[in-house]
Design an enzyme around this catalytic site. Structure first.
Site, PDB file in Angstrom:
ATOM      1  N   TYR A   1      48.870  -6.275 -15.652  1.00 24.65           N
ATOM      2  CA  TYR A   1      47.556  -6.108 -15.041  1.00 24.65           C
ATOM      3  C   TYR A   1      46.803  -7.435 -14.937  1.00 24.65           C
ATOM      4  CZ  TYR A   1      42.754  -4.792 -14.189  1.00 24.65           C
ATOM      5  OH  TYR A   1      41.477  -4.725 -13.663  1.00 24.65           O
TER       6      TYR A   1
ATOM      7  N   LYS B   1      45.803  -9.525 -11.461  1.00 32.34           N
ATOM      8  CA  LYS B   1      44.406  -9.836 -11.083  1.00 32.34           C
ATOM      9  C   LYS B   1      44.224 -11.343 -10.911  1.00 32.34           C
ATOM     10  CE  LYS B   1      41.555  -7.275 -10.546  1.00 32.34           C
ATOM     11  NZ  LYS B   1      41.182  -6.500  -9.343  1.00 32.34           N
TER      12      LYS B   1
HETATM   13  N1  LIG Z   1      36.974  -0.512 -14.877  1.00 31.13           N
HETATM   14  C1  LIG Z   1      36.678  -1.717 -15.357  1.00 31.13           C
HETATM   15  O1  LIG Z   1      36.216  -1.844 -16.508  1.00 31.13           O
HETATM   16  C2  LIG Z   1      36.919  -2.928 -14.524  1.00 31.13           C
HETATM   17  C3  LIG Z   1      37.481  -2.863 -13.240  1.00 31.13           C
HETATM   18  N2  LIG Z   1      37.656  -4.016 -12.517  1.00 31.13           N
HETATM   19  C4  LIG Z   1      38.231  -3.972 -11.160  1.00 31.13           C
HETATM   20  O2  LIG Z   1      37.395  -3.156 -10.371  1.00 31.13           O
HETATM   21  C5  LIG Z   1      38.155  -2.522  -9.340  1.00 31.13           C
HETATM   22  C6  LIG Z   1      37.877  -1.035  -9.351  1.00 31.13           C
HETATM   23  O3  LIG Z   1      38.234  -0.580 -10.621  1.00 31.13           O
HETATM   24  P1  LIG Z   1      37.858   0.907 -11.098  1.00 31.13           P
HETATM   25  O4  LIG Z   1      36.810   1.444 -10.200  1.00 31.13           O
HETATM   26  O5  LIG Z   1      37.626   0.860 -12.561  1.00 31.13           O
HETATM   27  O6  LIG Z   1      39.230   1.666 -10.858  1.00 31.13           O
HETATM   28  P2  LIG Z   1      39.523   3.083 -10.174  1.00 31.13           P
HETATM   29  O7  LIG Z   1      40.948   3.383 -10.471  1.00 31.13           O
HETATM   30  O8  LIG Z   1      38.486   4.061 -10.553  1.00 31.13           O
HETATM   31  O9  LIG Z   1      39.338   2.769  -8.622  1.00 31.13           O
HETATM   32  C7  LIG Z   1      40.330   2.122  -7.894  1.00 31.13           C
HETATM   33  C8  LIG Z   1      40.390   2.794  -6.532  1.00 31.13           C
HETATM   34  O10 LIG Z   1      41.403   2.145  -5.767  1.00 31.13           O
HETATM   35  C9  LIG Z   1      42.196   3.137  -5.139  1.00 31.13           C
HETATM   36  N3  LIG Z   1      43.559   2.633  -4.949  1.00 31.13           N
HETATM   37  C10 LIG Z   1      44.466   2.384  -5.894  1.00 31.13           C
HETATM   38  N4  LIG Z   1      45.610   1.992  -5.325  1.00 31.13           N
HETATM   39  C11 LIG Z   1      45.399   1.999  -3.972  1.00 31.13           C
HETATM   40  C12 LIG Z   1      46.203   1.699  -2.845  1.00 31.13           C
HETATM   41  N5  LIG Z   1      47.476   1.340  -2.986  1.00 31.13           N
HETATM   42  N6  LIG Z   1      45.650   1.813  -1.621  1.00 31.13           N
HETATM   43  C13 LIG Z   1      44.370   2.220  -1.466  1.00 31.13           C
HETATM   44  N7  LIG Z   1      43.550   2.525  -2.498  1.00 31.13           N
HETATM   45  C14 LIG Z   1      44.085   2.406  -3.728  1.00 31.13           C
HETATM   46  C15 LIG Z   1      42.202   4.330  -6.095  1.00 31.13           C
HETATM   47  O11 LIG Z   1      42.512   5.526  -5.423  1.00 31.13           O
HETATM   48  C16 LIG Z   1      40.772   4.286  -6.633  1.00 31.13           C
HETATM   49  O12 LIG Z   1      39.913   5.084  -5.872  1.00 31.13           O
HETATM   50  C17 LIG Z   1      39.615  -2.873  -9.624  1.00 31.13           C
HETATM   51  O13 LIG Z   1      40.026  -3.895  -8.747  1.00 31.13           O
HETATM   52  C18 LIG Z   1      39.612  -3.377 -11.060  1.00 31.13           C
HETATM   53  O14 LIG Z   1      40.635  -4.321 -11.286  1.00 31.13           O
HETATM   54  C19 LIG Z   1      37.305  -5.236 -13.025  1.00 31.13           C
HETATM   55  C20 LIG Z   1      36.763  -5.345 -14.271  1.00 31.13           C
HETATM   56  C21 LIG Z   1      36.525  -4.220 -15.111  1.00 31.13           C
HETATM   57  C1  LIG Z   2      42.364   2.630 -29.532  1.00 32.32           C
HETATM   58  C2  LIG Z   2      41.310   1.630 -29.962  1.00 32.32           C
HETATM   59  C3  LIG Z   2      41.965   0.302 -30.356  1.00 32.32           C
HETATM   60  C4  LIG Z   2      40.269   1.439 -28.865  1.00 32.32           C
HETATM   61  O1  LIG Z   2      39.201   0.653 -29.343  1.00 32.32           O
HETATM   62  C5  LIG Z   2      40.919   0.805 -27.618  1.00 32.32           C
HETATM   63  C6  LIG Z   2      39.879   0.464 -26.554  1.00 32.32           C
HETATM   64  C7  LIG Z   2      40.596   0.035 -25.255  1.00 32.32           C
HETATM   65  C8  LIG Z   2      41.126   1.272 -24.527  1.00 32.32           C
HETATM   66  C9  LIG Z   2      39.623  -0.804 -24.393  1.00 32.32           C
HETATM   67  C10 LIG Z   2      39.117  -2.047 -25.170  1.00 32.32           C
HETATM   68  C11 LIG Z   2      38.844  -3.133 -24.132  1.00 32.32           C
HETATM   69  C12 LIG Z   2      39.061  -2.422 -22.790  1.00 32.32           C
HETATM   70  C13 LIG Z   2      39.387  -3.304 -21.587  1.00 32.32           C
HETATM   71  C14 LIG Z   2      38.275  -4.354 -21.324  1.00 32.32           C
HETATM   72  O2  LIG Z   2      37.042  -3.703 -21.084  1.00 32.32           O
HETATM   73  C15 LIG Z   2      38.636  -5.232 -20.124  1.00 32.32           C
HETATM   74  C16 LIG Z   2      39.133  -4.493 -18.921  1.00 32.32           C
HETATM   75  C17 LIG Z   2      38.973  -5.074 -17.700  1.00 32.32           C
HETATM   76  C18 LIG Z   2      39.537  -4.497 -16.511  1.00 32.32           C
HETATM   77  O3  LIG Z   2      39.610  -5.141 -15.470  1.00 32.32           O
HETATM   78  C19 LIG Z   2      40.120  -3.140 -16.549  1.00 32.32           C
HETATM   79  C20 LIG Z   2      39.864  -2.402 -17.830  1.00 32.32           C
HETATM   80  C21 LIG Z   2      39.976  -3.269 -19.090  1.00 32.32           C
HETATM   81  C22 LIG Z   2      41.441  -3.742 -19.253  1.00 32.32           C
HETATM   82  C23 LIG Z   2      39.534  -2.410 -20.329  1.00 32.32           C
HETATM   83  C24 LIG Z   2      40.522  -1.256 -20.582  1.00 32.32           C
HETATM   84  C25 LIG Z   2      40.255  -0.477 -21.881  1.00 32.32           C
HETATM   85  C26 LIG Z   2      40.178  -1.412 -23.089  1.00 32.32           C
HETATM   86  C27 LIG Z   2      41.518  -2.082 -23.338  1.00 32.32           C
END
Ligand SMILES: NC(=O)C1=CN([C@@H]2O[C@H](COP(=O)(O)OP(=O)(O)OC[C@H]3O[C@@H](n4cnc5c(N)ncnc54)[C@H](O)[C@@H]3O)[C@@H](O)[C@H]2O)C=CC1
Ligand SMILES: CC(C)[C@@H](O)CC[C@@H](C)[C@H]1CC[C@H]2[C@@H]3[C@H](O)CC4=CC(=O)CC[C@]4(C)[C@H]3CC[C@]12C
Length: 369
Positions: free
Chosen positions: A159, A163
């Site tokens: 992952y 990214k």
């Molecule tokens: N959730 C988090 O804590 C963080 C997320 N991000 C980034 O933010 C973005 C969105 O993440 P989330 O909303 O958490 O994930 P999510 O899984 O909720 O949303 C991702 C969306 O992309 C769509 N998708 C996946 N594969 C696809 C494909 N092949 N074609 C078209 N659509 C596709 C999925 O159907 C989904 O609706 C990602 O790029 C992720 O890397 C960055 C930092 C933190």
């Molecule tokens: C089971 C316990 C050890 C529990 O504390 C594990 C938590 C774990 C699931 C999360 C801890 C940190 C998170 C990640 C972090 O917020 C950074 C991220 C950035 C992204 O782009 C996608 C999600 C994630 C990797 C996020 C995922 C969940 C954790 C690993």
């Protein structure tokens, strides 16, 4: 987008627009981008809530498509003024293969970039991640760092590797000539751990606590701080960056920006308790209940079980060697680069973000029972 903003109506495309972040970006654009004429929502899975958005003044076009299919991406991008690319496979639990993660996150991003170049779309905002930086495989803390902090970004997990490569492709594409002769202007936003309405991991923690009689058991020391950011503020930063990218192309083009707001620095588990506590859960232990080496053993056992069971069933628990390492390494950001470059200020206070998230967790939890 050179014509007067008031006169010209713009076409935006949001990839991943039905995801956790994507939905908030879609709704934020409809609320806060007055120049919006058409909003295209591109996702592999289209959700029913999109239909309710079609009754407003802005034309909302739902496009079911796959970013790994270049022709589908090109068809969706053609005619768009701005692309916000959030689609991605957010998998650190071993659900998808490394090849699939790479295909979606890297090749998918490559397809978006090439579609912008071929069809003449000039502005691209990419949702990157803190993970592009760290935590690294050596467990080095990143304490109150910013976009200029020197840090050894060493990754092995699919992952963060995907990214980091995708972000590099986006930044390197800045300045490329698009169809029509104008330059492509790109930037990448790096959210830390996003929380808020729709955060499935938070919902999973809540449901796990309900199953355990209202108790959650501390696994990570309270001293290990993890930066978190409210999804509404991340969405707002995307909308603002997309709006300002034309006017401030020379300053913003090819830049990265951490996403930040007033959310407090806490351990991942203590931060979650800001929402799960008011929902009735309690975190047991002022210190981790198990020695770290036991957690390492259990994480490794989970990884072994996942491998053994894969031909029969997907076993993907929260605890695995990668999630344990990430959770156990301090990663916090302190920056104002987005404010300096394009005037970003968080739209939602910590108090507001907390209240909204609590209400959502309560609703999600009650739907689970
Ligand atoms: N959730 C988090 O804590 C963080 C997320 N991000 C980034 O933010 C973005 C969105 O993440 P989330 O909303 O958490 O994930 P999510 O899984 O909720 O949303 C991702 C969306 O992309 C769509 N998708 C996946 N594969 C696809 C494909 N092949 N074609 C078209 N659509 C596709 C999925 O159907 C989904 O609706 C990602 O790029 C992720 O890397 C960055 C930092 C933190
Ligand atoms: C089971 C316990 C050890 C529990 O504390 C594990 C938590 C774990 C699931 C999360 C801890 C940190 C998170 C990640 C972090 O917020 C950074 C991220 C950035 C992204 O782009 C996608 C999600 C994630 C990797 C996020 C995922 C969940 C954790 C690993």
């Amino acid at each position: 987008m050179a014509d007067s903003a008031q006169a010209q109506k713009l076409v935006y495309l949001v990839t991943g627009g039905c995801g956790f972040l994507g939905e908030h970006v879609v709704r934020m654009l409809l609320q806060r981008e007055p120049r919006l004429g058409e909003l295209r929502v591109f996702d592999r899975h289209l959700d029913p809530w999109l239909e309710e958005l079609k009754t407003g003044p802005v034309r909302v076009t739902a496009i079911q498509g796959d970013v790994t299919e270049a022709h589908e991406v090109a068809a969706a991008v053609a005619g768009a003024h701005v692309v916000i690319h959030t689609a991605g496979l957010v998998d650190v639990f071993g659900r998808a293969s490394p090849e699939t993660i790479h295909e979606v996150n890297v090749q998918g991003t490559r397809n978006v970039i090439e579609a912008c170049v071929q069809t003449g779309t000039q502005f691209l905002v990419y949702t990157s991640s803190m993970e592009v930086v760290g935590p690294n495989t050596k467990g080095h803390p990143f304490y109150r760092g910013n976009e200029d902090t020197l840090y050894e970004a060493v990754h092995r997990h699919p992952y963060p590797c995907s990214k980091a490569l995708a972000e590099r492709l986006v930044l390197e594409a800045n300045g490329r000539e698009v169809h029509g002769g104008l330059p492509l202007v790109t930037c990448a936003l790096r959210p830390t751990g996003i929380y808020g309405e729709g955060h499935q991991i938070m919902r999973d923690f809540y449901r796990q606590g309900l199953r355990l009689g209202g108790w959650l058991f501390r696994a990570i020391p309270a001293s290990v701080e993890h930066g978190r950011v409210y999804v509404g503020n991340v969405a707002w930063m995307h909308v603002l960056a997309a709006r300002e990218l034309e006017r401030r192309a020379a300053l913003m083009g090819g830049q990265v920006y951490f996403c930040y707001d007033g959310s407090p620095y806490k351990s991942y588990e203590d931060f979650n308790m800001e929402f799960l506590g008011p929902c009735g859960l309690q975190l047991v232990g002022a210190r981790p209940l198990l020695p770290y080496w036991v957690l390492v053993f259990l994480a490794a056992l989970n990884a072994l079980l996942q491998w053994l069971l894969r031909p029969l069933v997907l076993y993907a628990p929260l605890l695995n060697p990668y999630t344990l390492a990430v959770a156990n390494t301090t990663f916090t950001v302190s920056t104002d680069k987005a404010q300096r470059h394009f005037g970003y200020e968080p739209l939602f206070s910590w108090e507001d973000s907390r209240t909204r998230t609590i209400l959502w967790v309560q609703a999600a939890g009650s739907s689970a029972q």
